[in-house]
Design a protein around this motif. Structure first.
Motif, PDB file in Angstrom:
ATOM      1  N   ALA A 375      23.878   3.409  17.869  1.00 42.81           N
ATOM      2  CA  ALA A 375      24.485   2.098  17.611  1.00 42.81           C
ATOM      3  C   ALA A 375      24.820   1.405  18.932  1.00 42.81           C
ATOM      4  CB  ALA A 375      25.744   2.262  16.761  1.00 42.81           C
ATOM      5  N   LEU A 376      25.317   2.185  19.913  1.00 42.30           N
ATOM      6  CA  LEU A 376      25.610   1.607  21.222  1.00 42.30           C
ATOM      7  C   LEU A 376      24.339   1.064  21.874  1.00 42.30           C
ATOM      8  CD1 LEU A 376      27.611   1.069  23.513  1.00 42.30           C
ATOM      9  CD2 LEU A 376      27.215   3.413  24.320  1.00 42.30           C
ATOM     10  N   LYS A 394      30.652  -6.558  19.439  1.00 45.17           N
ATOM     11  CA  LYS A 394      30.028  -5.340  18.906  1.00 45.17           C
ATOM     12  C   LYS A 394      29.780  -4.322  20.011  1.00 45.17           C
ATOM     13  CE  LYS A 394      27.656  -7.403  14.938  1.00 45.17           C
ATOM     14  NZ  LYS A 394      26.334  -7.719  14.357  1.00 45.17           N
ATOM     15  N   LEU A 395      29.283  -4.784  21.153  1.00 49.07           N
ATOM     16  CA  LEU A 395      29.034  -3.872  22.268  1.00 49.07           C
ATOM     17  C   LEU A 395      30.332  -3.214  22.731  1.00 49.07           C
ATOM     18  CD1 LEU A 395      27.239  -2.642  24.429  1.00 49.07           C
ATOM     19  CD2 LEU A 395      27.530  -4.725  25.784  1.00 49.07           C
ATOM     20  N   ALA A 396      31.397  -3.988  22.887  1.00 49.37           N
ATOM     21  CA  ALA A 396      32.682  -3.416  23.292  1.00 49.37           C
ATOM     22  C   ALA A 396      33.204  -2.431  22.254  1.00 49.37           C
ATOM     23  CB  ALA A 396      33.694  -4.539  23.524  1.00 49.37           C
ATOM     24  N   ALA A 399      31.078   0.799  22.392  1.00 50.93           N
ATOM     25  CA  ALA A 399      31.303   1.524  23.647  1.00 50.93           C
ATOM     26  C   ALA A 399      32.620   2.286  23.593  1.00 50.93           C
ATOM     27  CB  ALA A 399      31.289   0.546  24.821  1.00 50.93           C
ATOM     28  N   LEU A 400      33.683   1.648  23.111  1.00 54.29           N
ATOM     29  CA  LEU A 400      34.971   2.330  22.981  1.00 54.29           C
ATOM     30  C   LEU A 400      34.884   3.471  21.973  1.00 54.29           C
ATOM     31  CD1 LEU A 400      37.471  -0.665  23.033  1.00 54.29           C
ATOM     32  CD2 LEU A 400      37.319   1.175  24.712  1.00 54.29           C
ATOM     33  N   ILE A 432      40.930   0.076  17.766  1.00 56.23           N
ATOM     34  CA  ILE A 432      40.371  -1.038  18.534  1.00 56.23           C
ATOM     35  C   ILE A 432      38.963  -1.374  18.023  1.00 56.23           C
ATOM     36  CG2 ILE A 432      39.823  -1.856  20.847  1.00 56.23           C
ATOM     37  CD1 ILE A 432      41.825   0.169  21.918  1.00 56.23           C
ATOM     38  N   TYR A 433      38.220  -0.327  17.672  1.00 54.44           N
ATOM     39  CA  TYR A 433      36.857  -0.538  17.146  1.00 54.44           C
ATOM     40  C   TYR A 433      36.890  -1.395  15.881  1.00 54.44           C
ATOM     41  CZ  TYR A 433      32.845   0.753  14.218  1.00 54.44           C
ATOM     42  OH  TYR A 433      31.774   0.727  13.371  1.00 54.44           O
TER      43      TYR A 433
END
Length: 722
Positions: A375-376, A394-396, A399-400, A432-433
């Motif tokens: 997914a990343l 979405k990327l952030a 990544a987290l 956070i996600y």
């Protein structure tokens, strides 16, 4: 364990490469992003492998003959770490006894650099040993209370053996405390969120502590920390406040997804709400709340609760990611792997409920890592290509999430000697996600609304243009219709004039023929008087001549009547008269036309029935029907039957013949103007007779019906009100 994890990570890279293989057939611009994403993902996983393989998990530092004692300061506040003061014995038999461990303590226990165990998924027990004593500089020689906290609280079995050190110390001198998720909550516990044991340090001497830990279906981690009673309550309050905020935030996120679902009925929002709920339930159990509120008596209930929540979170999470990234439309092969991940989550639930979770749980970590890694990679490609806010969020988010899962798995699997709090990384990053994903979905929903508004504006503009075009077309068509109306009115006027001329012509013909025919008839009567009574031959010739004259006169009168009714005058002159009068008049006229025809009548007692009718018009309708019946009957013996019947307030005149009949599918056609049956083409006719009958009956507020008789021929019925 290191080799197993390395194999699973390399397998995840291989699966990712195979799932993204459709990109190799794309243009160079797409392949470039594929190569970049694979390079970044491989670098991240390689770094993770390096970290996993390079760092030691537990380092033995040699043996020592005596237990090192941690000295508790006189004014102790807060907490003290046992790091450097703990001996450990790992991977011992699951059911080894305390007596055996105590008698062989110098062989089994070794100093460790940390203050706890991190063994991963092992079917064994781990042991800790340490000693605590008061500071020798203590002013008052008295007992001192401390708290021993053992985390994580979801460890199944924790047995604590405590005794004051003395010469000849034996196992029987130790006091045993049963803790862990399978044991009832201790009365001495401050709360149910931690495994906390209150200890009393002796005024003199050391307090020796042995701890046994074991798990059934999850990784074995245990860390020990010393707390002062005065500061522990504040710590628990702060911890509970954080937990409450976390759970409250998750509930708010669930509510937001439900609002999104109400605004945009897509299954993604409901699925994401379920994923958030199962993640919250998993941490509800992992933080000890389920044990405190649902399973205070211990047992396997908390394990089943936490395990099922984790696997259901995996199943819903993989499906959510697949929908968020639209993998089914973009990367079908990768989407199928995600579907298999969801199936694995459901299998995991079944294994938890049947008590076989231990053999399948180690698969969950690499599976989740594969899902988040791919997914990343997809979000990296999307951000590189699109460069808008939704792709950045979405990327952030992924990544987290990837970092949190990597840290959590490293701690849970015992790969790295990480503290216990690291296992909460996934909980923090998942919050956070979900926030970032919700933000990206909000942006998508806003973009969809904006697109819908633009589409509505374009639709309104198109509708306005269409309306203006329609108005122009209506105006054009109106002009055309007005012109057509004028043309039709002119044609109608011409037709009316033609009909008037036709009626005038028939009047002239009738007048011109009637006078000479009357002269001929009177002369024939004069000749009859001059003939001898026995001159039968000439008298018969005179009768035939007179009959021909009457027939010619009747033909002229019938056609004149028809021309009048088919012209501009079609209003009946209604008078009250017996029905028999109309039928007799029609029969007399038809006999003048067809002297040889046989007409049978079945009048019953209805001849005197009074009706309101125009005798000429209604008899003309009967003449048309009788004429058709005779024309389409056998030429040698034409036969027609007239029957009268009553039907409530109607009287029915039925005319039946025995001729060729009418095709069944043409019964509706023959009553129209110009309509003729396909089997009547051998006879001359204009197709106006039956249509004229229909008009006459309608003018008398009656009904007309025509049908075929079962044994051949046609039945026509005229129904007029009484």
């Amino acid at each position: 364990m290191l080799l197993n994890l390395a194999i699973m990570l390399m397998l995840s890279i291989g699966l990712e490469t195979r799932a993204l293989r459709p990109l190799t057939t794309a243009p160079w611009s797409c392949r470039r992003w594929r190569y970049v994403s694979q390079l970044v993902i491989s670098t991240l996983i390689g770094f993770g492998l390096f970290a996993l393989l390079a760092l030691p998990s537990i380092a033995d530092e040699g043996k020592t003959a005596s237990i090192r004692a941690l000295q508790i300061p006189n004014e102790f506040r807060g907490n003290l770490s046992l790091e450097g003061y703990v001996d450990a014995s790992t991977r011992e038999a699951y059911d080894i006894s305390f007596e055996e461990m105590f008698h062989h303590r110098e062989e089994k226990f070794h100093p460790i650099s940390g203050h706890g165990l991190n063994l991963g998924f092992v079917k064994a027990s781990g042991w800790l040993r340490f000693a605590i004593e008061r500071s020798p500089n203590a002013i008052e020689q008295r007992e001192q209370a401390i708290l021993l906290s053992l985390l994580p609280n979801m460890t199944n079995f924790i047995d604590v053996f405590v005794a004051v050190d003395k010469p000849g110390l034996a196992p029987k001198d130790f006091m045993k405390f049963e803790m862990g998720a399978y044991a009832p909550l201790l009365k001495s516990s401050f709360n149910g969120l931690d495994n906390v044991l209150r200890l009393q340090l002796p005024a003199r001497g050391k307090l020796v502590v042995y701890i046994r830990a074991a798990n059934i279906d999850s990784s074995l981690n245990l860390s020990a920390t010393i707390y002062a009673p005065e500061g522990y309550g504040k710590r628990i309050l702060n911890a509970n406040l954080v937990v409450g905020l976390w759970i409250g935030g998750m509930l708010i996120l669930i509510a937001v997804q439900l609002v999104f679902f109400f605004l945009d009925r897509r299954s993604l929002y409901g699925l994401l709400a379920l994923h958030i709920a199962f993640t919250a339930l998993a941490y509800f159990g992992g933080l000890g709340l389920s044990r405190l509120l649902l399973f205070p008596s211990g047992g396997a209930g908390n394990d089943l609760f936490v395990g099922s929540s984790n696997w259901l979170g995996l199943a819903t999470g993989t499906l959510c990611i697949a929908k968020i990234l639209e993998l089914q439309e973009r990367y079908p092969r990768l989407a199928r792997l995600y579907q298999l991940g969801a199936v694995a989550g459901l299998v995991g639930v079944a294994l938890v409920l049947t008590g076989h979770n231990r053999w399948f749980t180690p698969v969950s970590g690499p599976l989740i890592l594969f899902v988040t890694t791919t997914a990343l990679g997809v979000t990296m490609i999307d951000f590189w290509r699109l460069r808008h806010a939704e792709a950045a969020l979405k990327l952030a988010a992924f990544a987290l999430l990837w970092a949190g899962i990597l840290l959590t798995n490293s701690q849970r699997y015992g790969v790295l000697p990480l503290p216990n709090w690291v296992s909460k990384s996934y909980g923090a990053t998942s919050m956070i996600y979900f926030i970032l994903i919700t933000g990206s979905l909000a942006i998508r929903l806003r973009m969809a609304e904006e697109t819908s508004r633009q589409a509505d504006r374009k639709a309104i503009e198109a509708a306005s243009a269409a309306e203006a075009l329609a108005k122009r077309r209506v105006a054009e068509r109106t002009l055309e219709l007005e012109e057509a109306k004028r043309t039709a009115e002119a044609a109608l006027q011409a037709e009316l004039e033609a009909q008037k001329m036709q009626v005038r012509f028939m009047d002239v013909i009738s007048h011109q023929y009637r006078t000479p025919l009357a002269v001929v008839r009177s002369n024939l009567e004069s000749v009859r008087f001059t003939l001898p009574q026995d001159d039968a031959a000439n008298r018969e010739r005179l009768d035939r001549a007179q009959q021909a004259i009457r027939r010619l006169v009747e033909v002229i009168e019938i056609n004149r009547g028809r021309s009048i009714l088919q012209g501009s005058s079609f209003e009946p002159t209604v008078a009250r008269l017996p029905l028999g009068t109309v039928i007799d008049h029609a029969e007399a006229r038809i006999k003048d036309l067809f002297p040889t025809a046989r007409i049978d009548r079945h009048d019953g007692d209805l001849l005197d029935t009074v009706i309101s009718a125009d005798c000429e018009m209604l008899s003309l309708a009967l003449v048309n029907l009788l004429e058709n019946s005779i024309k389409f009957s056998p030429a040698d013996t034409p036969r027609v039957t007239i029957s009268l019947t009553a039907d409530e307030d109607l009287v029915v005149v039925e005319i039946r013949d025995y001729g060729i009949g009418i095709p069944k599918d043409e019964l509706d056609h023959v009553v129209t103007l110009g309509g003729r049956g396909s089997n009547a083409s051998h006879l001359e006719g204009t197709g106006t007779g039956l249509s004229l009958v229909v008009r006459i009956v309608a003018a008398h507020h009656g009904r007309f019906a025509i049908s075929n008789a079962l044994d051949g021929g046609t039945i026509a019925r005229i129904c007029v009100p009484v």
